[in-house]
Design a protein around this motif. Sequence first.
Motif, PDB file in Angstrom:
ATOM      1  N   GLY A   1     -58.193  12.778  31.215  1.00  9.67           N
ATOM      2  CA  GLY A   1     -56.994  13.190  30.277  1.00  9.67           C
ATOM      3  C   GLY A   1     -57.795  13.301  29.294  1.00  9.67           C
ATOM      4  O   GLY A   1     -56.356  13.200  28.090  1.00  9.67           O
ATOM      5  N   GLY A   2     -58.614  12.391  28.348  1.00 10.11           N
ATOM      6  CA  GLY A   2     -59.039  12.413  26.885  1.00 10.11           C
ATOM      7  C   GLY A   2     -59.424  13.306  26.335  1.00 10.11           C
ATOM      8  O   GLY A   2     -58.880  14.610  27.542  1.00 10.11           O
ATOM      9  N   TYR A   3     -60.357  13.865  24.843  1.00 15.12           N
ATOM     10  CA  TYR A   3     -60.017  15.008  24.708  1.00 15.12           C
ATOM     11  C   TYR A   3     -61.327  14.874  23.663  1.00 15.12           C
ATOM     12  O   TYR A   3     -62.480  13.496  23.399  1.00 15.12           O
ATOM     13  CB  TYR A   3     -59.533  15.249  24.172  1.00 15.12           C
ATOM     14  N   LEU A   4     -62.370  16.006  23.496  1.00 16.62           N
ATOM     15  CA  LEU A   4     -63.087  15.950  22.675  1.00 16.62           C
ATOM     16  C   LEU A   4     -63.509  17.204  21.933  1.00 16.62           C
ATOM     17  O   LEU A   4     -61.886  18.229  22.451  1.00 16.62           O
ATOM     18  CB  LEU A   4     -64.795  15.816  23.390  1.00 16.62           C
ATOM     19  N   ARG A   5     -64.453  17.385  21.009  1.00 20.63           N
ATOM     20  CA  ARG A   5     -64.467  18.584  20.149  1.00 20.63           C
ATOM     21  C   ARG A   5     -65.888  18.879  19.445  1.00 20.63           C
ATOM     22  O   ARG A   5     -66.435  18.374  19.519  1.00 20.63           O
ATOM     23  CB  ARG A   5     -63.414  18.607  18.373  1.00 20.63           C
ATOM     24  N   LEU A   6     -66.257  20.197  20.316  1.00 22.13           N
ATOM     25  CA  LEU A   6     -67.542  20.513  20.164  1.00 22.13           C
ATOM     26  C   LEU A   6     -68.271  21.208  19.643  1.00 22.13           C
ATOM     27  O   LEU A   6     -66.970  21.285  19.020  1.00 22.13           O
ATOM     28  CB  LEU A   6     -68.205  20.937  21.981  1.00 22.13           C
ATOM     29  N   SER A   7     -69.087  21.034  18.682  1.00 24.79           N
ATOM     30  CA  SER A   7     -69.195  21.775  17.440  1.00 24.79           C
ATOM     31  C   SER A   7     -70.803  22.895  18.118  1.00 24.79           C
ATOM     32  O   SER A   7     -71.191  22.375  18.392  1.00 24.79           O
ATOM     33  CB  SER A   7     -69.281  21.258  15.975  1.00 24.79           C
ATOM     34  N   CYS A   8     -70.825  23.956  16.881  1.00 23.04           N
ATOM     35  CA  CYS A   8     -71.678  24.809  17.127  1.00 23.04           C
ATOM     36  C   CYS A   8     -71.841  25.660  15.553  1.00 23.04           C
ATOM     37  O   CYS A   8     -70.710  26.210  15.522  1.00 23.04           O
ATOM     38  CB  CYS A   8     -71.782  25.659  18.089  1.00 23.04           C
ATOM     39  N   ALA A   9     -73.455  24.977  15.105  1.00 19.83           N
ATOM     40  CA  ALA A   9     -73.112  25.316  13.583  1.00 19.83           C
ATOM     41  C   ALA A   9     -74.643  26.276  14.135  1.00 19.83           C
ATOM     42  O   ALA A   9     -75.469  26.037  13.926  1.00 19.83           O
ATOM     43  CB  ALA A   9     -73.499  23.893  13.180  1.00 19.83           C
ATOM     44  N   ALA A  10     -74.739  27.756  13.406  1.00 18.33           N
ATOM     45  CA  ALA A  10     -75.192  28.165  12.947  1.00 18.33           C
ATOM     46  C   ALA A  10     -75.983  28.536  11.627  1.00 18.33           C
ATOM     47  O   ALA A  10     -75.530  27.991  10.785  1.00 18.33           O
ATOM     48  CB  ALA A  10     -75.039  29.924  13.184  1.00 18.33           C
ATOM     49  N   SER A  11     -77.718  28.646  11.902  1.00 12.36           N
ATOM     50  CA  SER A  11     -78.523  28.301  10.421  1.00 12.36           C
ATOM     51  C   SER A  11     -79.230  29.728  10.359  1.00 12.36           C
ATOM     52  O   SER A  11     -79.200  30.485  11.664  1.00 12.36           O
ATOM     53  CB  SER A  11     -78.997  27.237  10.360  1.00 12.36           C
TER      54      SER A  11
END
Length: 124
Positions: A14-24
């Motif tokens: 029921g919870g939440y998360l935010r994933l990030s993907c940084a490109a370099s």
Amino acid sequence: VQLQASGGGLVQAGGYLRLSCAASGRSSSSYAMTWFRQAPGKEREFVAAIRPGTSTRYYADSVKGRFTVSRDNAKNTVYLQMNSLKPEDTAVYYCAARTYWSVIYSDSSIYVYWGQGTLVTVSS
């Protein structure tokens, strides 16, 4: 192009998360960037994609309505907002990229660049 995924962790159902993907390494605003996941003992599967230029979004049926993919071209970063998480969402999440969009965006074999993966664990 190097991809760095982050944001995974342990969360209750029921919870939440935010994933990030940084490109370099190179401007990636025109790159197709996609999220996949792999649960223990299972094959890697498509999760979400966002088409560059149009920002049209595509989702696996299992996450539709709960996950939202977005991108910030100025930061060369793609995000995956995951809400209403379920134990079956537990997996290592990977971001992947290729230089141009493909209609077979959900096929992991077409992607050239991969992040290292970030573990998401959803407890019941």
